[in-house]
Design a protein around this motif. Structure first.
Motif, PDB file in Angstrom:
ATOM      1  N   ALA A  32       0.651  28.184  96.235  1.00  0.00           N
ATOM      2  CA  ALA A  32       1.569  28.854  95.323  1.00  0.00           C
ATOM      3  C   ALA A  32       2.978  28.769  95.886  1.00  0.00           C
ATOM      4  CB  ALA A  32       1.176  30.322  95.131  1.00  0.00           C
ATOM      5  N   ALA A  33       3.931  28.502  95.003  1.00  0.00           N
ATOM      6  CA  ALA A  33       5.348  28.505  95.357  1.00  0.00           C
ATOM      7  C   ALA A  33       6.054  29.459  94.408  1.00  0.00           C
ATOM      8  CB  ALA A  33       5.941  27.101  95.241  1.00  0.00           C
ATOM      9  N   VAL A  34       6.779  30.417  94.978  1.00  0.00           N
ATOM     10  CA  VAL A  34       7.448  31.442  94.195  1.00  0.00           C
ATOM     11  C   VAL A  34       8.937  31.409  94.507  1.00  0.00           C
ATOM     12  CG1 VAL A  34       7.543  33.897  93.592  1.00  0.00           C
ATOM     13  CG2 VAL A  34       5.367  32.872  94.322  1.00  0.00           C
ATOM     14  N   THR A  35       9.751  31.422  93.466  1.00  0.00           N
ATOM     15  CA  THR A  35      11.209  31.446  93.629  1.00  0.00           C
ATOM     16  C   THR A  35      11.797  32.484  92.685  1.00  0.00           C
ATOM     17  OG1 THR A  35      11.242  29.084  94.166  1.00  0.00           O
ATOM     18  CG2 THR A  35      13.331  30.103  93.571  1.00  0.00           C
ATOM     19  N   VAL A  36      12.697  33.333  93.212  1.00  0.00           N
ATOM     20  CA  VAL A  36      13.394  34.328  92.404  1.00  0.00           C
ATOM     21  C   VAL A  36      14.875  33.969  92.400  1.00  0.00           C
ATOM     22  CG1 VAL A  36      13.940  36.761  92.102  1.00  0.00           C
ATOM     23  CG2 VAL A  36      11.718  36.094  93.045  1.00  0.00           C
ATOM     24  N   THR A  37      15.464  33.916  91.205  1.00  0.00           N
ATOM     25  CA  THR A  37      16.888  33.603  91.093  1.00  0.00           C
ATOM     26  C   THR A  37      17.587  34.672  90.262  1.00  0.00           C
ATOM     27  OG1 THR A  37      16.511  32.227  89.131  1.00  0.00           O
ATOM     28  CG2 THR A  37      16.540  31.106  91.268  1.00  0.00           C
ATOM     29  N   ARG A  38      18.849  34.894  90.588  1.00  0.00           N
ATOM     30  CA  ARG A  38      19.727  35.766  89.799  1.00  0.00           C
ATOM     31  C   ARG A  38      21.014  35.008  89.518  1.00  0.00           C
ATOM     32  NH1 ARG A  38      18.872  41.237  89.176  1.00  0.00           N
ATOM     33  NH2 ARG A  38      17.183  42.183  90.404  1.00  0.00           N
ATOM     34  N   HIS A  39      21.344  34.921  88.252  1.00  0.00           N
ATOM     35  CA  HIS A  39      22.569  34.223  87.852  1.00  0.00           C
ATOM     36  C   HIS A  39      22.606  32.812  88.446  1.00  0.00           C
ATOM     37  CE1 HIS A  39      26.198  34.582  85.628  1.00  0.00           C
ATOM     38  NE2 HIS A  39      26.990  34.261  86.645  1.00  0.00           N
ATOM     39  N   GLY A  40      21.400  32.180  88.518  1.00  0.00           N
ATOM     40  CA  GLY A  40      21.311  30.818  89.013  1.00  0.00           C
ATOM     41  C   GLY A  40      21.233  30.679  90.520  1.00  0.00           C
ATOM     42  N   ARG A  41      21.329  31.779  91.263  1.00  0.00           N
ATOM     43  CA  ARG A  41      21.286  31.718  92.726  1.00  0.00           C
ATOM     44  C   ARG A  41      19.954  32.246  93.230  1.00  0.00           C
ATOM     45  NH1 ARG A  41      26.494  34.281  95.461  1.00  0.00           N
ATOM     46  NH2 ARG A  41      25.403  33.322  97.233  1.00  0.00           N
ATOM     47  N   ARG A  42      19.354  31.522  94.178  1.00  0.00           N
ATOM     48  CA  ARG A  42      18.066  31.935  94.727  1.00  0.00           C
ATOM     49  C   ARG A  42      18.239  33.164  95.603  1.00  0.00           C
ATOM     50  NH1 ARG A  42      14.508  27.993  98.522  1.00  0.00           N
ATOM     51  NH2 ARG A  42      15.986  28.742 100.080  1.00  0.00           N
ATOM     52  N   THR A  43      17.434  34.196  95.334  1.00  0.00           N
ATOM     53  CA  THR A  43      17.508  35.428  96.112  1.00  0.00           C
ATOM     54  C   THR A  43      16.244  35.687  96.927  1.00  0.00           C
ATOM     55  OG1 THR A  43      16.694  36.704  94.215  1.00  0.00           O
ATOM     56  CG2 THR A  43      19.092  36.483  94.467  1.00  0.00           C
ATOM     57  N   ALA A  44      15.145  35.045  96.582  1.00  0.00           N
ATOM     58  CA  ALA A  44      13.899  35.205  97.339  1.00  0.00           C
ATOM     59  C   ALA A  44      13.014  34.005  97.074  1.00  0.00           C
ATOM     60  CB  ALA A  44      13.183  36.496  96.948  1.00  0.00           C
ATOM     61  N   TRP A  45      12.113  33.713  98.012  1.00  0.00           N
ATOM     62  CA  TRP A  45      11.192  32.593  97.823  1.00  0.00           C
ATOM     63  C   TRP A  45      10.013  32.746  98.771  1.00  0.00           C
ATOM     64  CZ3 TRP A  45       9.976  29.306 101.901  1.00  0.00           C
ATOM     65  CH2 TRP A  45      10.811  29.397 103.019  1.00  0.00           C
ATOM     66  N   SER A  46       8.941  32.061  98.495  1.00  0.00           N
ATOM     67  CA  SER A  46       7.786  32.003  99.402  1.00  0.00           C
ATOM     68  C   SER A  46       6.955  30.776  99.076  1.00  0.00           C
ATOM     69  CB  SER A  46       6.930  33.265  99.303  1.00  0.00           C
ATOM     70  OG  SER A  46       6.281  33.322  98.057  1.00  0.00           O
ATOM     71  N   ARG A  47       6.178  30.337 100.067  1.00  0.00           N
ATOM     72  CA  ARG A  47       5.278  29.199  99.905  1.00  0.00           C
ATOM     73  C   ARG A  47       3.945  29.536 100.575  1.00  0.00           C
ATOM     74  NH1 ARG A  47       9.035  28.465  97.274  1.00  0.00           N
ATOM     75  NH2 ARG A  47      10.380  26.637  97.050  1.00  0.00           N
ATOM     76  N   LEU A  48       2.863  29.336  99.843  1.00  0.00           N
ATOM     77  CA  LEU A  48       1.521  29.575 100.352  1.00  0.00           C
ATOM     78  C   LEU A  48       0.718  28.289 100.277  1.00  0.00           C
ATOM     79  CD1 LEU A  48      -1.006  31.325 101.125  1.00  0.00           C
ATOM     80  CD2 LEU A  48      -1.331  31.667  98.670  1.00  0.00           C
ATOM     81  N   ASP A  49      -0.030  27.981 101.340  1.00  0.00           N
ATOM     82  CA  ASP A  49      -0.947  26.843 101.349  1.00  0.00           C
ATOM     83  C   ASP A  49      -2.184  27.258 102.142  1.00  0.00           C
ATOM     84  OD1 ASP A  49      -2.386  24.506 101.662  1.00  0.00           O
ATOM     85  OD2 ASP A  49      -0.639  23.254 102.055  1.00  0.00           O
ATOM     86  N   ASP A  50      -3.283  27.474 101.431  1.00  0.00           N
ATOM     87  CA  ASP A  50      -4.554  27.840 102.042  1.00  0.00           C
ATOM     88  C   ASP A  50      -5.525  26.701 101.763  1.00  0.00           C
ATOM     89  OD1 ASP A  50      -6.742  29.095 103.132  1.00  0.00           O
ATOM     90  OD2 ASP A  50      -6.879  30.678 101.616  1.00  0.00           O
ATOM     91  N   THR A  51      -5.924  25.961 102.816  1.00  0.00           N
ATOM     92  CA  THR A  51      -6.760  24.776 102.649  1.00  0.00           C
ATOM     93  C   THR A  51      -8.039  24.918 103.457  1.00  0.00           C
ATOM     94  OG1 THR A  51      -4.831  23.358 102.318  1.00  0.00           O
ATOM     95  CG2 THR A  51      -6.888  22.268 102.905  1.00  0.00           C
ATOM     96  N   TYR A  52      -9.162  24.703 102.794  1.00  0.00           N
ATOM     97  CA  TYR A  52     -10.482  24.736 103.434  1.00  0.00           C
ATOM     98  C   TYR A  52     -11.077  23.331 103.406  1.00  0.00           C
ATOM     99  CZ  TYR A  52     -15.535  25.153 103.746  1.00  0.00           C
ATOM    100  OH  TYR A  52     -16.844  24.956 104.108  1.00  0.00           O
ATOM    101  N   THR A  53     -11.711  22.917 104.501  1.00  0.00           N
ATOM    102  CA  THR A  53     -12.463  21.651 104.539  1.00  0.00           C
ATOM    103  C   THR A  53     -13.809  21.895 105.202  1.00  0.00           C
ATOM    104  OG1 THR A  53     -11.458  21.001 106.655  1.00  0.00           O
ATOM    105  CG2 THR A  53     -10.389  20.222 104.649  1.00  0.00           C
TER     106      THR A  53
END
Length: 543
Positions: free
Chosen positions: A471-492
């Protein structure tokens, strides 16, 4: 391959991504596990699985806990051996007030002997606050724990309620594992967290929201389960294809929520693999698949419908799963509705202004041959918008969601070779435009599955499988990024065992691993686990 016999039978951190994706399993403790960046290595790996193995463990981060005063409440303590639910009562804690900085649920479980994986739920006052599945035990017994941040249900916890918990189970001369669990809530005093003002659940399929609701979010704990083919919905095929699990339209699934019969939200279901999945329990004895112990709800922002819902009348809230053959059971989809109220208004009015439903694309193409093949493509779009007139002005919420799914399913006659490569994408944007700059939260979710099961002439069954939860999450206000996160959970995983023989003759071997990475502006979390023949051979922490 005797899939219908071999496959499991189910009965029934401050980073932005942690908040959006919910709970995290608690970490198993082991004297050999190190918390440094260096991997833990073991030399006493047995040549095959024995009668005991490491307790189940996941690489996900533990729930962060505030410092200061806390109060504990035992919510449930039960032994599950049949389909009789545990029933009890909940009383709010004393000594920590009634507004908390955090509330953490912890379930501790233990089981030994022989048992399938089982699905369970926990309700407080009719609100589902936790859904889980169980690991399969060793003859000598295992213990495991799961933690979840349940602060969002604070409204429910402020008064006494009935408690119901069920992990449906069968115990007889063959399946001897009694599932013993204890569930506690820990309440942390301090500055109260921002939580919904009300948590509701439909009664007879309807719900009545407070007339001053200014934000409404539904959550659905959707699981395909019950031991039938909907437990493996991603492997189902149309009627014309020769395969053991049928579904009229093929494997495309979509979880829809409707308000008074009108489509209000769409989502891709997570392709859960429980701890007996893919015909191979040896893949999951130590490291489960993503979300197996902590089923996260799908969230739908229903705020565009607030103008309709706020009229003081009951409204129908329904969940449909696209692709399930008519009249067929196998999906559970309980609904909670979270409501934020306008404290300075007794009535919030509004209007649904946009409701655009795209065409549902769902096609499966079957090609016969010595290796049968089914190619599936699915997609759907929905845009809804509406406004509410609050004490702080008019606020418009626009929700856009786009789903897509591609999969290739290959199998031979008798299903001695059975393979799937699939990707699900769920893209969502929510824009809130009111006082101040508009705020947009964009979430891109991707789920992947790539696996092959092969049954050889010597009855040696091998499964090689990779699962991804991103999952990739981005929060913007008035076109400017104010918060973000990246999740990668991989099982093999890669495991082999001999089928159709007594347990002590299976001669099973298997290597499994998980890497969980979570990044955001406040830092990162990176942990990798590896197990071989049930022994934890590596526990590496990065960043």
């Amino acid at each position: 391959m005797k899939r219908r016999i071999i496959m499991s039978m189910l009965a029934g951190a401050t980073l932005l991504a942690s908040t959006l994706l919910g709970a995290t399993p608690a970490q198993s403790t082991d004297a050999h596990v190190q918390s440094s960046g260096r991997p833990t290595q073991f030399t006493d790996v047995p040549p095959e699985f024995g009668s005991d193995w490491h307790d189940p463990i996941t690489a996900a981060p533990p729930v962060t806990r505030p410092s200061g005063r806390s109060c504990d409440v035992t919510l449930a303590e039960a032994q599950f051996r049949d389909f009789a639910p545990y029933k009890g009562t909940y009383t709010p804690p004393e000594g920590c007030g009634d507004r908390w900085s955090k509330v953490v649920l912890r379930m501790d479980g233990k089981v030994k002997g022989r048992q399938y994986d089982r699905l369970g739920y926990l309700h407080v006052g009719g609100i589902e606050i936790f859904r889980t599945s169980t690991p399969q035990p060793s003859p000598d017994g295992i213990e495991w724990s799961v933690e979840k941040d349940v602060t969002r249900y604070s409204d429910t916890f402020r008064s006494g309620h009935d408690v119901e918990m069920l992990i449906g189970n069968v115990v007889d001369d063959t399946y001897t594992g009694i599932i013993d669990v204890k569930v506690t809530l820990t309440f942390y005093a301090g500055r109260p967290a921002a939580t919904p003002d009300r948590v509701l659940t439909p009664t007879d399929g309807t719900i009545t929201t407070p007339r001053n609701s200014e934000r409404i979010v539904a959550e659905v704990y959707a699981t395909g389960s019950g031991g039938g083919c909907e437990e493996y919905w991603y492997l189902t095929v149309p009627d014309e294809a020769p395969y053991s699990c049928k579904a009229t339209g093929g494997p495309y699934r979509e979880v829809q929520i409707k308000v008074d019969g009108r489509l209000a939200g769409i989502a891709a279901p997570f392709p859960h693999v429980w701890t007996g999945g893919w015909s191979n329990p040896f893949l999951w004895y130590v490291v489960p698949g993503p979300r197996a112990f902590d089923v996260k709800p799908i969230e739908y922002d229903l705020t565009p419908f607030a103008g309709i819902l706020n009229d003081g009348r009951p409204h129908r809230i329904e969940v449909d799963v696209v692709g399930v053959p008519e009249g067929q059971t196998g999906w559970s989809a309980p609904v909670n509705v979270l409501v934020w109220q306008d404290a300075k208004s007794t009535r919030v009015t509004g209007k649904l202004t946009t409701h655009t439903v795209g065409d549902l694309a769902d096609s499966s193409t079957y090609a016969p041959g010595s290796e049968h093949r089914l190619d599936t493509e699915g997609a759907h779009r929905l845009t809804v918008a509406g406004y509410v007139d609050t004490s702080h002005g008019r606020v418009t919420t626009t929700v856009r969601r786009a789903l897509s799914n591609t999969s290739t399913h290959r199998w031979t006659d008798g299903e001695n070779v059975d393979a799937l490569q699939a990707t699900w994408a769920d893209d969502e944007s929510v824009t809130v435009d009111g006082r101040g700059p508009a705020r947009t939260t964009r979430t891109h979710r991707t789920y992947t599955m790539d696996g092959t099961t092969t049954l050889g002439a010597d009855d040696r069954l091998r499964t090689v499988l990779t699962l991804g939860d991103r999952a990739a999450v981005t929060v913007t206000r008035h076109g400017r990024r104010t918060a973000w996160s990246r999740l990668d959970d991989t099982y093999t995983g890669d495991a082999t065992w001999t089928v159709n023989v007594p347990r002590d003759q299976r001669h099973a071997v298997g290597t499994t691993s998980e890497r969980y990475r979570l990044y955001g502006p406040e830092g990162c979390y990176d942990r990798s686990l590896t197990s071989v023949q049930g022994v934890l051979t590596e526990d590496r922490r990065g960043c």
